[in-house]
Motif scaffolding. Structure first.
Motif, PDB file in Angstrom:
ATOM      1  N   MET A  27       0.845  -1.170   0.000  1.00  0.00           N
ATOM      2  CA  MET A  27       0.000   0.000   0.000  1.00  0.00           C
ATOM      3  C   MET A  27       0.890   1.233   0.000  1.00  0.00           C
ATOM      4  O   MET A  27       1.777   1.368   0.814  1.00  0.00           O
ATOM      5  N   THR A  28       0.625   2.123  -0.938  1.00  0.00           N
ATOM      6  CA  THR A  28       1.417   3.354  -1.007  1.00  0.00           C
ATOM      7  C   THR A  28       0.567   4.507  -0.485  1.00  0.00           C
ATOM      8  O   THR A  28      -0.643   4.537  -0.648  1.00  0.00           O
ATOM      9  N   SER A  29       1.235   5.420   0.137  1.00  0.00           N
ATOM     10  CA  SER A  29       0.517   6.589   0.645  1.00  0.00           C
ATOM     11  C   SER A  29       1.029   7.836  -0.061  1.00  0.00           C
ATOM     12  O   SER A  29       2.212   7.908  -0.410  1.00  0.00           O
ATOM     13  N   ARG A  30       0.148   8.761  -0.273  1.00  0.00           N
ATOM     14  CA  ARG A  30       0.536  10.027  -0.879  1.00  0.00           C
ATOM     15  C   ARG A  30       1.155  10.913   0.176  1.00  0.00           C
ATOM     16  O   ARG A  30       0.677  10.987   1.308  1.00  0.00           O
ATOM     17  N   PRO A  31       2.220  11.619  -0.191  1.00  0.00           N
ATOM     18  CA  PRO A  31       2.783  12.555   0.790  1.00  0.00           C
ATOM     19  C   PRO A  31       1.785  13.691   1.069  1.00  0.00           C
ATOM     20  O   PRO A  31       1.010  14.071   0.196  1.00  0.00           O
ATOM     21  N   ALA A  32       1.802  14.162   2.272  1.00  0.00           N
ATOM     22  CA  ALA A  32       0.896  15.254   2.644  1.00  0.00           C
ATOM     23  C   ALA A  32       1.245  16.509   1.853  1.00  0.00           C
ATOM     24  O   ALA A  32       2.419  16.783   1.593  1.00  0.00           O
ATOM     25  N   GLN A  33       0.228  17.249   1.461  1.00  0.00           N
ATOM     26  CA  GLN A  33       0.461  18.494   0.732  1.00  0.00           C
ATOM     27  C   GLN A  33       1.027  19.546   1.674  1.00  0.00           C
ATOM     28  O   GLN A  33       0.644  19.627   2.844  1.00  0.00           O
ATOM     29  N   THR A  34       1.913  20.360   1.139  1.00  0.00           N
ATOM     30  CA  THR A  34       2.422  21.473   1.934  1.00  0.00           C
ATOM     31  C   THR A  34       1.320  22.526   2.037  1.00  0.00           C
ATOM     32  O   THR A  34       0.427  22.583   1.191  1.00  0.00           O
ATOM     33  N   PRO A  35       1.384  23.367   3.045  1.00  0.00           N
ATOM     34  CA  PRO A  35       0.366  24.422   3.165  1.00  0.00           C
ATOM     35  C   PRO A  35       0.317  25.333   1.927  1.00  0.00           C
ATOM     36  O   PRO A  35      -0.753  25.749   1.512  1.00  0.00           O
ATOM     37  N   GLN A  36       1.475  25.615   1.333  1.00  0.00           N
ATOM     38  CA  GLN A  36       1.505  26.476   0.152  1.00  0.00           C
ATOM     39  C   GLN A  36       0.784  25.821  -1.018  1.00  0.00           C
ATOM     40  O   GLN A  36       0.020  26.469  -1.728  1.00  0.00           O
ATOM     41  N   LEU A  37       1.009  24.533  -1.222  1.00  0.00           N
ATOM     42  CA  LEU A  37       0.354  23.821  -2.313  1.00  0.00           C
ATOM     43  C   LEU A  37      -1.147  23.729  -2.062  1.00  0.00           C
ATOM     44  O   LEU A  37      -1.956  23.931  -2.971  1.00  0.00           O
ATOM     45  N   ARG A  38      -1.519  23.490  -0.825  1.00  0.00           N
ATOM     46  CA  ARG A  38      -2.933  23.424  -0.464  1.00  0.00           C
ATOM     47  C   ARG A  38      -3.601  24.782  -0.736  1.00  0.00           C
ATOM     48  O   ARG A  38      -4.688  24.843  -1.288  1.00  0.00           O
ATOM     49  N   ASP A  39      -2.912  25.882  -0.361  1.00  0.00           N
ATOM     50  CA  ASP A  39      -3.458  27.219  -0.627  1.00  0.00           C
ATOM     51  C   ASP A  39      -3.597  27.476  -2.124  1.00  0.00           C
ATOM     52  O   ASP A  39      -4.580  28.063  -2.570  1.00  0.00           O
ATOM     53  N   LEU A  40      -2.635  27.034  -2.912  1.00  0.00           N
ATOM     54  CA  LEU A  40      -2.719  27.233  -4.366  1.00  0.00           C
ATOM     55  C   LEU A  40      -3.921  26.499  -4.960  1.00  0.00           C
ATOM     56  O   LEU A  40      -4.598  27.011  -5.850  1.00  0.00           O
ATOM     57  N   VAL A  41      -4.194  25.316  -4.463  1.00  0.00           N
ATOM     58  CA  VAL A  41      -5.365  24.568  -4.929  1.00  0.00           C
ATOM     59  C   VAL A  41      -6.637  25.342  -4.589  1.00  0.00           C
ATOM     60  O   VAL A  41      -7.542  25.480  -5.423  1.00  0.00           O
ATOM     61  N   LEU A  42      -6.707  25.873  -3.377  1.00  0.00           N
ATOM     62  CA  LEU A  42      -7.878  26.635  -2.959  1.00  0.00           C
ATOM     63  C   LEU A  42      -8.001  27.939  -3.753  1.00  0.00           C
ATOM     64  O   LEU A  42      -9.104  28.336  -4.141  1.00  0.00           O
ATOM     65  N   LEU A  43      -6.877  28.586  -4.010  1.00  0.00           N
ATOM     66  CA  LEU A  43      -6.898  29.824  -4.791  1.00  0.00           C
ATOM     67  C   LEU A  43      -7.384  29.566  -6.209  1.00  0.00           C
ATOM     68  O   LEU A  43      -8.112  30.373  -6.784  1.00  0.00           O
ATOM     69  N   ARG A  44      -6.997  28.439  -6.768  1.00  0.00           N
ATOM     70  CA  ARG A  44      -7.468  28.084  -8.107  1.00  0.00           C
ATOM     71  C   ARG A  44      -8.987  27.880  -8.095  1.00  0.00           C
ATOM     72  O   ARG A  44      -9.676  28.276  -9.028  1.00  0.00           O
ATOM     73  N   ARG A  45      -9.502  27.289  -7.030  1.00  0.00           N
ATOM     74  CA  ARG A  45     -10.958  27.129  -6.909  1.00  0.00           C
ATOM     75  C   ARG A  45     -11.660  28.483  -6.872  1.00  0.00           C
ATOM     76  O   ARG A  45     -12.710  28.670  -7.487  1.00  0.00           O
ATOM     77  N   VAL A  46     -11.068  29.426  -6.140  1.00  0.00           N
ATOM     78  CA  VAL A  46     -11.640  30.773  -6.061  1.00  0.00           C
ATOM     79  C   VAL A  46     -11.613  31.420  -7.442  1.00  0.00           C
ATOM     80  O   VAL A  46     -12.613  31.991  -7.892  1.00  0.00           O
ATOM     81  N   ARG A  47     -10.491  31.329  -8.121  1.00  0.00           N
ATOM     82  CA  ARG A  47     -10.382  31.930  -9.457  1.00  0.00           C
ATOM     83  C   ARG A  47     -11.362  31.291 -10.437  1.00  0.00           C
ATOM     84  O   ARG A  47     -12.020  31.978 -11.207  1.00  0.00           O
ATOM     85  N   ASP A  48     -11.500  29.972 -10.357  1.00  0.00           N
ATOM     86  CA  ASP A  48     -12.468  29.277 -11.219  1.00  0.00           C
ATOM     87  C   ASP A  48     -13.897  29.718 -10.907  1.00  0.00           C
ATOM     88  O   ASP A  48     -14.716  29.893 -11.804  1.00  0.00           O
ATOM     89  N   ARG A  49     -14.193  29.905  -9.624  1.00  0.00           N
ATOM     90  CA  ARG A  49     -15.535  30.364  -9.240  1.00  0.00           C
ATOM     91  C   ARG A  49     -15.804  31.757  -9.795  1.00  0.00           C
ATOM     92  O   ARG A  49     -16.895  32.031 -10.304  1.00  0.00           O
ATOM     93  N   ILE A  50     -14.819  32.632  -9.723  1.00  0.00           N
ATOM     94  CA  ILE A  50     -14.973  33.975 -10.278  1.00  0.00           C
ATOM     95  C   ILE A  50     -15.185  33.891 -11.789  1.00  0.00           C
ATOM     96  O   ILE A  50     -16.069  34.554 -12.337  1.00  0.00           O
ATOM     97  N   ASP A  51     -14.406  33.058 -12.470  1.00  0.00           N
ATOM     98  CA  ASP A  51     -14.534  32.914 -13.922  1.00  0.00           C
ATOM     99  C   ASP A  51     -15.928  32.422 -14.317  1.00  0.00           C
ATOM    100  O   ASP A  51     -16.491  32.879 -15.307  1.00  0.00           O
TER     101      ASP A  51
END
Length: 149
Positions: free
Chosen positions: A1-25
């Protein structure tokens, strides 16, 4: 069983920011504010604004207004709606704010743009027209130089 490494806070924020930008679009014509956008990704409004500016070079509100102005430019070139109708169609609630921001980004007031640019993209593929007519982002349009006689 392989596990994914935990996302860094910066990467997690970028994912959320992309969601915000997509919502605005997608929802630019709806009433959107930074508080509501921030709640949608479980961030404070201040943190969202700072991170969004860091990632995209402008505030969420500025990005939203740019999207609205881009759509307004298309509608104004079409010529079948008044400037007031276009203002409300793209989600602006104030004609004055819309006109001011349009002039800042495009360099001419919406009424002048409607009159002078109606046929500017005739016969041009939509994907090319979008690039050619894109408003200036992150900088206001230069003021026209006065003509000295």
């Amino acid at each position: 069983m392989t596990s994914r490494p935990a996302q860094t806070p910066q990467l997690r924020d970028l994912v959320l920011l992309r969601r915000v930008r997509d919502r605005i679009d997608r929802h630019y014509a709806e009433p959107l504010d930074v508080e509501a956008l921030a709640r949608g990704v479980n961030m404070s409004a201040g943190h969202l604004s700072r991170q969004f500016r860091r990632a995209y070079g402008e505030s969420p509100y500025s990005y939203l207004m740019t999207r609205r102005i881009e759509r307004a430019m298309t509608l104004l070139r079409r010529g079948d709606l008044s400037v007031t109708d276009v203002c409300f169609t793209v989600g602006c609630s104030s004609l004055g704010t819309f006109s001011t921001r349009f002039t800042e980004l495009v360099g001419v007031p919406p009424s002048v743009y409607r009159r002078e640019e109606a046929h500017a993209t005739a016969g041009m593929p939509a994907c090319v027209a979008k690039q050619v007519t894109r408003p200036i982002r992150n900088r206001e349009a230069p003021a026209p130089e006065p003509h000295l006689a």
